[in-house]
Design a protein around this motif. Sequence first.
Motif, short mmCIF file in Angstrom:
data_model
loop_
_atom_site.label_atom_id
_atom_site.label_comp_id
_atom_site.label_asym_id
_atom_site.label_seq_id
_atom_site.Cartn_x
_atom_site.Cartn_y
_atom_site.Cartn_z
N THR A 189 0.86 -1.18 0.00
CA THR A 189 0.00 0.00 0.00
C THR A 189 0.90 1.23 0.00
N LEU A 190 0.33 2.42 -0.25
CA LEU A 190 1.12 3.64 -0.25
C LEU A 190 1.68 3.90 1.15
N GLY A 191 2.99 3.83 1.28
CA GLY A 191 3.65 4.10 2.54
C GLY A 191 3.61 2.95 3.53
N ASN A 192 3.03 1.80 3.14
CA ASN A 192 2.90 0.69 4.11
C ASN A 192 2.62 -0.60 3.34
N TYR A 193 2.17 -1.63 4.07
CA TYR A 193 1.79 -2.90 3.45
C TYR A 193 0.82 -3.61 4.40
N ILE A 194 0.07 -4.60 3.88
CA ILE A 194 -0.84 -5.40 4.70
C ILE A 194 -0.60 -6.87 4.40
N CYS A 195 -0.89 -7.69 5.39
CA CYS A 195 -0.74 -9.14 5.25
C CYS A 195 -2.12 -9.80 5.28
N SER A 196 -2.31 -10.81 4.46
CA SER A 196 -3.57 -11.59 4.46
C SER A 196 -3.22 -13.07 4.37
N CYS A 197 -4.15 -13.90 4.85
CA CYS A 197 -3.89 -15.35 4.89
C CYS A 197 -3.93 -15.94 3.47
N ARG A 198 -3.08 -16.91 3.19
CA ARG A 198 -3.05 -17.60 1.90
C ARG A 198 -4.25 -18.55 1.80
N PRO A 199 -4.58 -19.01 0.62
CA PRO A 199 -5.73 -19.92 0.46
C PRO A 199 -5.61 -21.15 1.36
N GLY A 200 -6.74 -21.57 1.95
CA GLY A 200 -6.76 -22.72 2.85
C GLY A 200 -6.54 -22.36 4.30
N TYR A 201 -6.36 -21.03 4.59
CA TYR A 201 -6.16 -20.57 5.95
C TYR A 201 -7.14 -19.44 6.25
N TYR A 202 -7.46 -19.26 7.52
CA TYR A 202 -8.28 -18.13 7.94
C TYR A 202 -7.61 -17.47 9.14
N GLU A 203 -7.97 -16.19 9.38
CA GLU A 203 -7.34 -15.40 10.45
C GLU A 203 -8.17 -15.44 11.72
N THR A 204 -7.53 -15.71 12.84
CA THR A 204 -8.16 -15.63 14.15
C THR A 204 -7.14 -15.09 15.15
N ASP A 205 -7.50 -13.98 15.83
CA ASP A 205 -6.60 -13.33 16.79
C ASP A 205 -5.24 -12.99 16.16
N GLY A 206 -5.29 -12.57 14.87
CA GLY A 206 -4.07 -12.15 14.19
C GLY A 206 -3.21 -13.30 13.72
N VAL A 207 -3.70 -14.56 13.81
CA VAL A 207 -2.92 -15.74 13.39
C VAL A 207 -3.70 -16.46 12.31
N CYS A 208 -2.99 -16.91 11.24
CA CYS A 208 -3.61 -17.69 10.18
C CYS A 208 -3.64 -19.17 10.57
N VAL A 209 -4.86 -19.77 10.58
CA VAL A 209 -5.05 -21.16 11.01
C VAL A 209 -5.61 -21.96 9.84
N PRO A 210 -5.12 -23.21 9.61
CA PRO A 210 -5.67 -24.03 8.50
C PRO A 210 -7.18 -24.25 8.67
N ILE A 211 -7.91 -24.17 7.55
CA ILE A 211 -9.36 -24.32 7.61
C ILE A 211 -9.76 -25.72 8.03
#
Length: 747
Positions: free
Chosen positions: A324-346
């Motif tokens: 992103t402009l001036g920064n970046y963001i992280c998202s979970c890869r396919p097959g994972y979901y986010e909970t409490d800031g951690v990516c967990v396998p579905i």
Amino acid sequence: MMKLGCSRLLLVSAHVLLCLSAIWTLAASADVPAGQRPGCPDKCGDVDIPFPFGIGQQCALHDGFDLNCTTVDGGAMKPFKWNLEVTDISLPDGKARMNAPTIATQCYVPSTGGMEYYPSWLNVTNSPFWISEVDNRIIVIGCNTLAYMISFSHLIGCHSTCAGVTLKNDTACSGAGCCEADVPKDLQYYDGYFDEEYNTTEIWRDSPCSYMVLMEKAAFSFKTSYVKSTAGFWDAYNGTVPIVLNWQIEQLNGCDEAKKKTSSYACVSRDSECVDTSNAMVPGYLCNCSDGYKGNPYIADGCQDIDECLENANPCGPEICQNTLGNYICSCRPGYYETDGVCVPIQKRSRFQPMPVIGASIGFVVLVILVACACLIQERRKLQKMKQNYFRQHGGLILFNEMNSKEGNAFKIFREEELQQATDNFSEKQVLGHGGHGTVYKGLFKGDMEVAVKKCMTIDEQHKKEFGKEMLILSQINHKNIVKLLGCCLEVEVPMLVYEFVPNGTLFHLIHGNHGRCISLSTRLRIAVESADALTYLHSSASTPILHGDVKSPNILLDGNHSAKVSDFGASILAPTDASQFVTLVQGTCGYLDPEYMQTCYLTDKSDVYSFGVVLVELLTGKIPFNLDAPEKEKSLAMMFMSAMKENRLAGILDDQIKGEDNIEIIEEIAELAKQCLDMCGDNRPSMKEVTEKLDGLMKVMRHPWAQQNTEEMESLLFEPTADSAIGSAEYFSIEKRAINAMQSGR
């Protein structure tokens, strides 16, 4: 062999203005930034030239950043600023690395049997540059060599020796064949010299050459060949040494003022920000790209977004990184979901058991809290132990016991937290002034008690061991014209001193402050009498004689009634009692420094007398003690005054405010006394007690209504020579009575 005696030391520095004086003026404005103009090169040889720097005046922001791209031996192109080769320019740091031909040398010449001296100097005044005190060091190389640098308000150096030691190649410079000293802040000019009393022809076989240089500390490593061979150090660096200069855009009072000058504001890139520079002498500003951006903030759209996902190792680890402009963001890869800031396998979602995870999480948090508390307690114990060690090192136990044994003693040992709270954690807004020994802050204790807190920079080992004993003596000083030392803080590495607060500034500001007020001769004489009386007390009436060591008008404060109060005696020394207390490093203030002290490095009470003589001349002439911009013969006020006295030109240098007063005989008596104080030989100078009695006698003469009616008879009675060349108080009143009777009978 070139001689550099102490009497010529201050005059020689005038030659530094011949070559490196730069005029810092704004260049003509243009429709587009200079860095974008066609034909402006961005490199010279292998060195990048980023705007605001440029090759030629039309390519630089202003003349201060104008560089020359010159062909040197071998055909290579190299950029130069004055005669300094520019090797690197850093925009974010505001630094420029250069090679400077500033090696001071002294070498034995077998053909003449003597020493040849070649001083060094550097002058970047009136330019956007100043010498970095963080990246550079003052280095002295040689055996039995004392060398130093002199600037507008500093005289700093060190003494290297080879006696009783074995020289070894080492990156450290520890005093054996090589010593070093810190570079003072805000330095734009210096001269380098050797003391010929130390640097003699007797050691030429072991050390044929000595060197003094100010250079980048990261580029220096000591080698024995620098001491034992001719031109060893000179050849190693090819006659030039690397030096780091700080730079800033413009001489303004920081970013707030810079942003108001929209026509010349240099931070033109959209994603840039202004940064205040640290040069306290001439404040200014720099520009940097905002967080998340990089590039050149001095040209339009020069700051570009940093793609963190491509430039660095993936900051999101195994997950998906999106810039992103001036920064970046992280998202979970396919097959994972986010909970409490951690990516967990579905696929593990259905077997997820919340209660064990919650229990484990709570236990982990409790464990972290317990570990943190234990670490905090351990750190507090370490800090308390360190403070106790400092307290014992500085003689705190002896001082504390002595204070408790004396009833009614107002001297107090302060805690560090008390002084931090009183000075708003040593805020810059509380700074009263900077000196050669440290910074003074204004403090306010509960109950609206105002104090001045002196935070010293360094303390040598001898003073560290004797500090508690010295505080016992200084705490007993009780004189109305001496700033009262209220206490000290000993639980820090360098002890802090607490004085009474004196509200009306310094004598220097009263004389030279351009306030428009007329200062009468009687006021000047009263301040001189009070200051002399204070120094007499330190020399003669204190339980142990105390030498001030830095007598000058900035160290004479004025209270609410404009009475003089001598300050900064906490930086003084107790009168030496044996040879082990010999001072090997000259310190003081240009214009006030005793020339005999500069030659011998031995401080005496007559050194204070010389400095006080300069203060008397200041009061008579209204001129500053050392003026580098003045003509050759008028740079040193003391030398100009002595020349005027010798040629009977006193009236020509007197302050206009006292020329019209009908007290020319009094002025001549003060001038004659100042002349005696400024004698080059300390043994020929009067003592401070004699100076005080003489000034006190002159002040009492001015107060008598008959003083102007029969001056010749009065002077013959009041100032006739005595066996001690001074009039004591009992003798004075006896003579005064005879003078009154003589004048009454004459009527």
